[in-house]
Scaffold this motif. Structure first.
Motif, PDB file in Angstrom:
ATOM      1  N   UNK A  63       0.818  -1.207   0.000  1.00 53.75           N
ATOM      2  CA  UNK A  63       0.000   0.000   0.000  1.00 53.75           C
ATOM      3  C   UNK A  63       0.855   1.262   0.000  1.00 53.75           C
ATOM      4  N   UNK A  64       2.038   1.192   0.640  1.00 51.58           N
ATOM      5  CA  UNK A  64       2.872   2.391   0.779  1.00 51.58           C
ATOM      6  C   UNK A  64       3.955   2.460  -0.293  1.00 51.58           C
ATOM      7  N   UNK A  65       4.651   1.337  -0.528  1.00 49.20           N
ATOM      8  CA  UNK A  65       5.782   1.294  -1.467  1.00 49.20           C
ATOM      9  C   UNK A  65       5.614   0.070  -2.355  1.00 49.20           C
ATOM     10  N   UNK A  66       4.741   0.147  -3.351  1.00 45.59           N
ATOM     11  CA  UNK A  66       4.450  -1.068  -4.133  1.00 45.59           C
ATOM     12  C   UNK A  66       5.656  -1.625  -4.897  1.00 45.59           C
ATOM     13  N   UNK A  67       6.507  -0.767  -5.461  1.00 40.39           N
ATOM     14  CA  UNK A  67       7.638  -1.292  -6.235  1.00 40.39           C
ATOM     15  C   UNK A  67       8.664  -2.007  -5.350  1.00 40.39           C
ATOM     16  N   UNK A  68       9.110  -1.447  -4.225  1.00 42.74           N
ATOM     17  CA  UNK A  68       9.989  -2.227  -3.344  1.00 42.74           C
ATOM     18  C   UNK A  68       9.323  -3.509  -2.838  1.00 42.74           C
ATOM     19  N   UNK A  69       8.029  -3.460  -2.576  1.00 45.44           N
ATOM     20  CA  UNK A  69       7.331  -4.668  -2.142  1.00 45.44           C
ATOM     21  C   UNK A  69       7.365  -5.737  -3.230  1.00 45.44           C
ATOM     22  N   UNK A  70       7.213  -5.327  -4.477  1.00 46.55           N
ATOM     23  CA  UNK A  70       7.276  -6.283  -5.581  1.00 46.55           C
ATOM     24  C   UNK A  70       8.665  -6.916  -5.667  1.00 46.55           C
ATOM     25  N   UNK A  71       9.696  -6.126  -5.484  1.00 49.27           N
ATOM     26  CA  UNK A  71      11.063  -6.668  -5.538  1.00 49.27           C
ATOM     27  C   UNK A  71      11.271  -7.701  -4.426  1.00 49.27           C
ATOM     28  N   UNK A  72      10.765  -7.453  -3.246  1.00 50.71           N
ATOM     29  CA  UNK A  72      10.906  -8.416  -2.163  1.00 50.71           C
ATOM     30  C   UNK A  72      10.099  -9.686  -2.433  1.00 50.71           C
ATOM     31  N   UNK A  73       8.920  -9.535  -3.009  1.00 49.90           N
ATOM     32  CA  UNK A  73       8.114 -10.716  -3.355  1.00 49.90           C
ATOM     33  C   UNK A  73       8.835 -11.572  -4.383  1.00 49.90           C
ATOM     34  N   UNK A  74       9.396 -10.928  -5.406  1.00 48.01           N
ATOM     35  CA  UNK A  74      10.134 -11.683  -6.425  1.00 48.01           C
ATOM     36  C   UNK A  74      11.399 -12.302  -5.839  1.00 48.01           C
ATOM     37  N   UNK A 114      -0.783  -8.894  -8.904  1.00 46.33           N
ATOM     38  CA  UNK A 114      -1.647  -7.985  -8.152  1.00 46.33           C
ATOM     39  C   UNK A 114      -0.901  -6.701  -7.785  1.00 46.33           C
ATOM     40  N   UNK A 115       0.381  -6.843  -7.418  1.00 45.04           N
ATOM     41  CA  UNK A 115       1.182  -5.658  -7.095  1.00 45.04           C
ATOM     42  C   UNK A 115       1.431  -4.836  -8.356  1.00 45.04           C
ATOM     43  N   UNK A 116       1.704  -5.506  -9.487  1.00 45.32           N
ATOM     44  CA  UNK A 116       1.881  -4.780 -10.751  1.00 45.32           C
ATOM     45  C   UNK A 116       0.605  -4.004 -11.096  1.00 45.32           C
ATOM     46  N   UNK A 117      -0.542  -4.634 -10.889  1.00 44.14           N
ATOM     47  CA  UNK A 117      -1.804  -3.934 -11.135  1.00 44.14           C
ATOM     48  C   UNK A 117      -1.976  -2.731 -10.219  1.00 44.14           C
ATOM     49  N   UNK A 118      -1.529  -2.880  -8.977  1.00 40.49           N
ATOM     50  CA  UNK A 118      -1.584  -1.732  -8.040  1.00 40.49           C
ATOM     51  C   UNK A 118      -0.731  -0.583  -8.546  1.00 40.49           C
ATOM     52  N   UNK A 119       0.444  -0.893  -9.064  1.00 45.10           N
ATOM     53  CA  UNK A 119       1.318   0.162  -9.596  1.00 45.10           C
ATOM     54  C   UNK A 119       0.719   0.779 -10.852  1.00 45.10           C
ATOM     55  N   UNK A 120       0.200  -0.055 -11.738  1.00 43.47           N
ATOM     56  CA  UNK A 120      -0.373   0.454 -12.987  1.00 43.47           C
ATOM     57  C   UNK A 120      -1.615   1.300 -12.732  1.00 43.47           C
ATOM     58  N   UNK A 121      -2.438   0.907 -11.762  1.00 42.12           N
ATOM     59  CA  UNK A 121      -3.645   1.687 -11.461  1.00 42.12           C
ATOM     60  C   UNK A 121      -3.308   3.042 -10.878  1.00 42.12           C
ATOM     61  N   UNK A 122      -2.165   3.132 -10.192  1.00 36.62           N
ATOM     62  CA  UNK A 122      -1.792   4.396  -9.583  1.00 36.62           C
ATOM     63  C   UNK A 122      -0.976   5.302 -10.473  1.00 36.62           C
ATOM     64  N   UNK A 123      -0.211   4.729 -11.418  1.00 36.45           N
ATOM     65  CA  UNK A 123       0.708   5.531 -12.220  1.00 36.45           C
ATOM     66  C   UNK A 123       0.440   5.457 -13.726  1.00 36.45           C
ATOM     67  N   UNK A 124      -0.479   4.567 -14.164  1.00 35.92           N
ATOM     68  CA  UNK A 124      -0.751   4.482 -15.588  1.00 35.92           C
ATOM     69  C   UNK A 124       0.416   3.846 -16.342  1.00 35.92           C
TER      70      UNK A 124
END
Length: 399
Positions: A63-74, A114-124
């Motif tokens: 919710x706060x830092x989606x891109x760093x969260x995605x890196x940790x998930x990967x 789901x995290x990628x979708x969160x980033x795309x919905x917020x930044x286009x």
């Protein structure tokens, strides 16, 4: 005197503490994921429950830092899937069984998308979104060879990953566009509301000031002409000027006071005028040298406040124009309370007011009528003089 204790809202953690907890959970996720994947017990679907439960640790950071969260998930997905697939391959009782590696990989792919979708919905469609999509797809495509055997299975898994990412991207892009459209609509509505409010204030000021200044100008001219030979008449003219000026200043003070209020629940200090206040207009016009005959037709009854105010302002502006431009001592006002509409007619036998539609007064009357889905016409009469006619529909509930 008893003072009630002030209600307190729910206590919230400081921002720094919330940020620390979010990062702590997300950093623990890849470690716990790998530890869970090392379990070499017989692979069953029940073993996927801990992997799904661990995903909760990443949600605060997503919710706060989606891109760093995605890196940790990967970062946790790759070793966990490889470890799970290796553990299944070593099972002697089920040779060739792919184990829960593909299930874990699918679960991790869905979480990553789901995290990628969160980033795309917020930044286009920005570089950040493209980077997140490439990282997620590349990581999971690289994992396919570890938990799938056979060319057909490998290809089908890659197609599943590509189509899943495309569906996520498309859905997130639609959400982003819808959000932007909603913001645009809200901004346009706010701008329209500001413009409408400015027009309303302009109409109110024009109706109030123009009527009063017209009456003051007439009285000042009368006083100037008679001050030498008829001091009593000059004194009466000055008294009328004083009264009109005080009333105008009071109205302006009330209007400005209402405009300074930021709370929309605070009522206006100056009540809206109604048709019952037409007698005040008649008195002011009489002081200015114009006799107004008012005729009421139909059953007089209370009407909606906006309808009453619009009717009063239309009659006020019409009488003001008679005082200022018609050069006639009389005018006639007809107020007809019809079943379906309020009809207003103001006529005079003066010299007219030039081309109809020029100036702000007649334009303001037409705008007031149009806002209430009515109409207002103004122009010279065939036999001489000028006529203003307005028809304002009455809502069904008020009939």
């Amino acid at each position: 005197m008893n003072i009630a204790p002030r209600e307190r809202g729910p206590r919230r953690l400081p921002l720094a503490a919330t940020e620390f907890l979010a990062w702590t959970g997300a950093l623990a996720y890849p470690v716990l994921l790998c530890v869970t994947a090392m379990d070499e017990r017989e692979p069953t679907g029940v073993r996927l429950l801990p992997f799904a439960a661990l995903a909760v640790l990443t949600l605060p950071l997503v919710r706060r830092r989606p891109l760093p969260a995605l890196l940790l998930i990967l970062a946790g997905s790759f070793p966990a899937v490889v470890t799970s697939a290796s553990a299944a391959a070593r099972q002697p009782f089920m040779p060739g069984f792919e184990g829960p590696g593909w299930q874990l990989a699918t679960l991790q792919a869905l979480l990553s998308y789901a995290v990628v979708g969160r980033i795309a919905a917020g930044h286009g469609g920005t570089a950040r979104t493209a980077t997140a999509a490439v990282l997620a797809l590349g990581t999971h495509v690289a994992l396919v060879g570890h938990y799938r055997t056979g060319a057909d299975n490998h290809l089908s898994s890659v197609m599943f990953l590509v189509l899943g990412l495309a569906a996520t991207w498309t859905t997130a892009h639609l959400i982003h566009e819808r959000r932007e459209h909603a913001e645009t609509v809200r901004a346009e509505a706010a701008a329209h509301a500001v413009t409408a409010e400015r027009l309303r204030i302009a109409r109110e000021l024009h109706d109030m000031v123009a009527h009063s200044i017209g009456a003051i100008a007439i009285q000042a001219g009368v006083g100037r002409r008679v001050i030498a030979g008829h001091p009593d008449e000059a004194k009466a003219a000055l008294a009328a000027i004083e009264t009109t000026s005080r009333d105008t200043l009071a109205g302006l003070r009330h209007m400005l006071g209402a405009l300074r209020h930021t709370d929309p629940q605070v009522p206006s200090l100056d009540p809206a005028p109604t048709l019952a206040d037409l007698g005040r207009l008649v008195a002011t016009a009489r002081d200015a040298g114009v006799h107004v005959d008012i005729e009421f037709r139909g059953e007089r009854r209370p009407l909606p406040a906006d309808l009453e105010a619009a009717g009063f302002r239309i009659v006020q502006e019409s009488i003001t124009n008679v005082i200022r431009h018609a050069a006639t001592p009389r005018c006639r006002v007809v107020v007809d309370y019809g079943d379906g509409a309020l009809s207003l007619t103001v006529t005079d036998d003066g010299r007219g007011r030039g081309t109809p539609g020029h100036g702000y007064g007649i334009t303001g009357m037409r705008e007031r009528a149009a806002l209430l889905r009515g109409r207002c016409t103004a122009g010279p009469r065939p036999g001489g003089g000028f006529e203003v006619a307005a028809r304002l529909p009455v809502p069904v509930a008020a009939r």
